[in-house]
Design a protein around this motif. Structure first.
Motif, PDB file in Angstrom:
ATOM      1  N   GLU A  14       1.007  -1.298  -0.158  1.00 24.39           N
ATOM      2  CA  GLU A  14       0.206   0.073  -0.011  1.00 24.39           C
ATOM      3  C   GLU A  14       0.790   1.269   0.101  1.00 24.39           C
ATOM      4  O   GLU A  14       0.507   2.283  -0.720  1.00 24.39           O
ATOM      5  CB  GLU A  14      -0.792   0.073   1.270  1.00 24.39           C
ATOM      6  N   SER A  15       2.061   1.161   0.504  1.00 27.75           N
ATOM      7  CA  SER A  15       2.588   2.509   0.905  1.00 27.75           C
ATOM      8  C   SER A  15       3.807   2.700  -0.338  1.00 27.75           C
ATOM      9  O   SER A  15       4.257   3.808  -0.487  1.00 27.75           O
ATOM     10  CB  SER A  15       3.377   2.487   2.087  1.00 27.75           C
ATOM     11  N   LEU A  16       4.012   1.676  -0.952  1.00 32.87           N
ATOM     12  CA  LEU A  16       5.233   1.743  -2.064  1.00 32.87           C
ATOM     13  C   LEU A  16       4.752   2.836  -3.088  1.00 32.87           C
ATOM     14  O   LEU A  16       5.784   3.667  -3.405  1.00 32.87           O
ATOM     15  CB  LEU A  16       5.248   0.392  -2.656  1.00 32.87           C
ATOM     16  N   PRO A  17       3.652   2.724  -3.635  1.00 36.25           N
ATOM     17  CA  PRO A  17       3.399   3.788  -4.746  1.00 36.25           C
ATOM     18  C   PRO A  17       3.470   5.273  -4.254  1.00 36.25           C
ATOM     19  O   PRO A  17       4.269   6.365  -4.808  1.00 36.25           O
ATOM     20  CB  PRO A  17       2.022   3.713  -5.196  1.00 36.25           C
ATOM     21  N   GLU A  18       3.126   5.724  -3.246  1.00 39.50           N
ATOM     22  CA  GLU A  18       3.208   6.898  -2.656  1.00 39.50           C
ATOM     23  C   GLU A  18       4.551   7.458  -2.186  1.00 39.50           C
ATOM     24  O   GLU A  18       4.872   8.427  -2.370  1.00 39.50           O
ATOM     25  CB  GLU A  18       2.331   7.060  -1.298  1.00 39.50           C
ATOM     26  N   LEU A  19       5.490   6.417  -1.574  1.00 40.16           N
ATOM     27  CA  LEU A  19       6.821   6.609  -1.160  1.00 40.16           C
ATOM     28  C   LEU A  19       7.575   7.066  -2.432  1.00 40.16           C
ATOM     29  O   LEU A  19       8.388   7.963  -2.521  1.00 40.16           O
ATOM     30  CB  LEU A  19       7.302   5.569  -0.526  1.00 40.16           C
ATOM     31  N   CYS A  20       7.452   6.206  -3.331  1.00 34.37           N
ATOM     32  CA  CYS A  20       8.258   6.335  -4.820  1.00 34.37           C
ATOM     33  C   CYS A  20       7.973   7.636  -5.448  1.00 34.37           C
ATOM     34  O   CYS A  20       8.582   8.503  -6.133  1.00 34.37           O
ATOM     35  CB  CYS A  20       8.003   5.336  -5.587  1.00 34.37           C
ATOM     36  N   ALA A  21       6.397   8.143  -5.559  1.00 39.16           N
ATOM     37  CA  ALA A  21       6.055   9.333  -5.880  1.00 39.16           C
ATOM     38  C   ALA A  21       6.712  10.381  -5.065  1.00 39.16           C
ATOM     39  O   ALA A  21       7.162  11.428  -5.811  1.00 39.16           O
ATOM     40  CB  ALA A  21       4.686   9.332  -5.980  1.00 39.16           C
ATOM     41  N   TRP A  22       6.832  10.217  -3.749  1.00 39.62           N
ATOM     42  CA  TRP A  22       7.168  11.393  -2.881  1.00 39.62           C
ATOM     43  C   TRP A  22       8.887  11.720  -3.136  1.00 39.62           C
ATOM     44  O   TRP A  22       9.279  12.749  -3.186  1.00 39.62           O
ATOM     45  CB  TRP A  22       7.183  10.999  -1.451  1.00 39.62           C
ATOM     46  N   ILE A  23       9.531  10.431  -3.213  1.00 33.56           N
ATOM     47  CA  ILE A  23      10.983  10.394  -3.583  1.00 33.56           C
ATOM     48  C   ILE A  23      11.187  11.171  -4.988  1.00 33.56           C
ATOM     49  O   ILE A  23      12.244  11.884  -5.057  1.00 33.56           O
ATOM     50  CB  ILE A  23      11.451   8.972  -3.544  1.00 33.56           C
ATOM     51  N   ARG A  24      10.428  10.878  -6.011  1.00 34.90           N
ATOM     52  CA  ARG A  24      10.568  11.346  -7.199  1.00 34.90           C
ATOM     53  C   ARG A  24      10.210  12.948  -7.228  1.00 34.90           C
ATOM     54  O   ARG A  24      11.054  13.632  -7.642  1.00 34.90           O
ATOM     55  CB  ARG A  24       9.371  10.825  -8.346  1.00 34.90           C
ATOM     56  N   ARG A  25       9.188  13.490  -6.506  1.00 35.85           N
ATOM     57  CA  ARG A  25       9.052  14.781  -6.242  1.00 35.85           C
ATOM     58  C   ARG A  25      10.274  15.402  -5.843  1.00 35.85           C
ATOM     59  O   ARG A  25      10.719  16.609  -6.075  1.00 35.85           O
ATOM     60  CB  ARG A  25       7.809  15.259  -5.388  1.00 35.85           C
ATOM     61  N   VAL A  26      11.165  14.768  -4.669  1.00 39.67           N
ATOM     62  CA  VAL A  26      12.027  15.537  -4.092  1.00 39.67           C
ATOM     63  C   VAL A  26      13.418  15.403  -5.013  1.00 39.67           C
ATOM     64  O   VAL A  26      14.286  16.525  -5.060  1.00 39.67           O
ATOM     65  CB  VAL A  26      12.535  14.800  -2.751  1.00 39.67           C
TER      66      VAL A  26
END
Length: 312
Positions: A14-26
Motif C-alpha cells: 500500500e505504501s510503495l506507490p506513495e513513497l516512490c512518488a514522494w521520492i521522485r518529487r524531491v
C-alpha cells in the motif's frame, strides 16, 4: 550517479506507490538517482507493485528475496547494488520522510561526513513498548561503542559510497551499522534530527524479541570488531587469568599439606575451585588456538581496508 536510495520492505504494497512518488518529487530535479526496493520475501503483492513502479519510472529498481531473511540481509544486498556517490536508506512504511534527503545529501557531500544517522526526537510509537526500551538500548550502545548517537536504530541514514562498500551487514546488525563503520575506520559520524511520521498503512513488522537479539548482536559485533584478527589475545588473556588463579590456589593447598599432614586437600572447597580454574584456563587456551587456526586459514585473513596508495 549522485544518489542511491535503498528501501528494504516486507509486505508494504500500500505504501510503495506513495513513497516512490514522494521520492521522485524531491529528487527528480536535483539529482541523478536510483531507488532500490529490496523485497524481503513479502507475502502480499509488494513485488507486483515494484514491477509496476519499474515500468512507470526507470529510476526504480527491484531486488526480490525468495524468502524472508531480515532487514540486515535486505540492506546488504541493496548496498551491493548501489551506484550513487551518496547512499540513503529509509523504511518503506512512510514513517521516514523523503523531504530529509537534500539535507542528508548536503551533510555527506559538503560537510564531508562519512555517515549521518537520523534521530527521531519526537516519536509516534507506543511509549511503553518502544520508546522506553529503545532509550535503554541506545544508552547501552552509546556506552559500549563510544559513538554518541541518540537513535542507532533509525532507518533513515546517509552514507558515503565507500562506507557501504566496506562493510557487511548480516544477522540483525542493521542496528549497528554506525559501529560497523567505525570499526572499518570511518570516524566522521554525524546525526540529524529527522521527522518521524505516524504509520499510515499496515502494522509494524518488529516485536519485542528485537531488543534481546539486539543486545546479543552488540556483544557479537564488539568481540568481532576488536578480536577478529587476533582471537588469541582475548582467549589467551582470560585463559591466563583462570590458569594462574587455579595454579596458585593448588600451590597453596600443596604447601598447606606439607606443613600440616592432618589437612586433607581433597576435602577442601578450594581444591575444587582450583581444579575448575585450571580446567577453564586450559579450555580457553584451546579455544584461542583453534580460533587462530580458523582465522589464519580464512579467505579474508589478510584483507584490510586501504584508504589510498601512492606510487603503486
Amino acid at each position: 550517479m549522485d544518489l542511491s536510495i535503498v528501501v528494504p520492505l516486507f509486505n508494504e504494497e500500500e505504501s510503495l506507490p506513495e513513497l516512490c512518488a514522494w521520492i521522485r518529487r524531491v529528487c527528480a530535479h536535483q539529482y541523478s538517482y536510483e531507488v532500490i526496493l529490496v523485497d524481503d520475501g513479502s507475502t502480499d503483492d509488494s513485488w507486483e507493485v515494484v514491477q509496476r513502479l519499474r515500468v512507470e519510472d526507470a529510476a526504480v529498481k527491484g531486488i526480490r528475496f525468495q524468502r524472508n531473511y531480515g532487514k540486515s540481509a535486505a540492506l546488504n544486498e541493496g548496498f551491493k547494488a548501489a551506484q550513487g556517490d551518496v547512499v540513503i536508506t529509509m523504511d518503506a512504511d512512510l514513517q521516514d520522510s523523503p523531504d530529509e534527503i537534500p539535507a542528508l545529501y548536503y551533510m555527506i557531500m559538503v560537510e564531508r561526513y562519512d555517515l549521518v544517522s537520523g534521530w527521531k526526537k519526537k516519536r509516534y510509537d507506543n511509549t511503553l513498548t518502544k520508546n522506553i526500551p529503545s532509550k535503554f538500548f541506545n544508552a547501552v550502545t552509546r556506552k559500549v561503542s563510544k559513538i554518541h548517537l541518540h537513535d542507532f536504530n533509525c532507518g533513515l541514514k546517509a552514507y558515503r559510497k565507500k562506507v557501504v562498500k566496506s562493510i557487511e551487514v548480516y544477522g540483525e546488525m542493521h542496528r549497528y551499522i554506525p559501529v560497523l563503520a567505525k570499526w572499518a575506520g570511518f570516524r566522521k559520524i554525524g546525526e540529524k534530527v529527522v521527522e518521524h511520521r505516524a504509520r499510515k498503512y499496515g502494522i509494524t513488522k518488529f516485536g519485542w524479541e528485537r531488543f534481546v537479539n539486539g543486545f546479543l548482536d552488540l556483544l557479537s559485533i564488539t568481540f568481532v570488531g576488536k578480536f577478529s584478527k587476533r582471537p588469541m589475545h582475548f582467549f589467551g588473556l582470560w585463559g591466563t587469568l583462570f590458569f594462574l588463579v587455579g595454579f596458585f590456589s593448588a600451590l597453596y593447598l600443596i604447601i598447606a599439606k606439607i606443613f600440616n599432614d592432618e589437612v586433607w586437600v581433597t576435602n577442601r572447597p578450594a581444591f575444587y575451585l582450583a581444579l575448575t580454574s585450571l580446567v577453564i584456563g586450559m579450555q580457553l587456551f584451546l579455544a584461542g588456538f583453534i580460533s587462530e587456526l580458523v582465522t589464519r586459514n580464512a579467505p579474508g585473513r589478510n584483507t584490510y581496508l586501504i584508504e589510498e596508495k601512492t606510487g603503486l
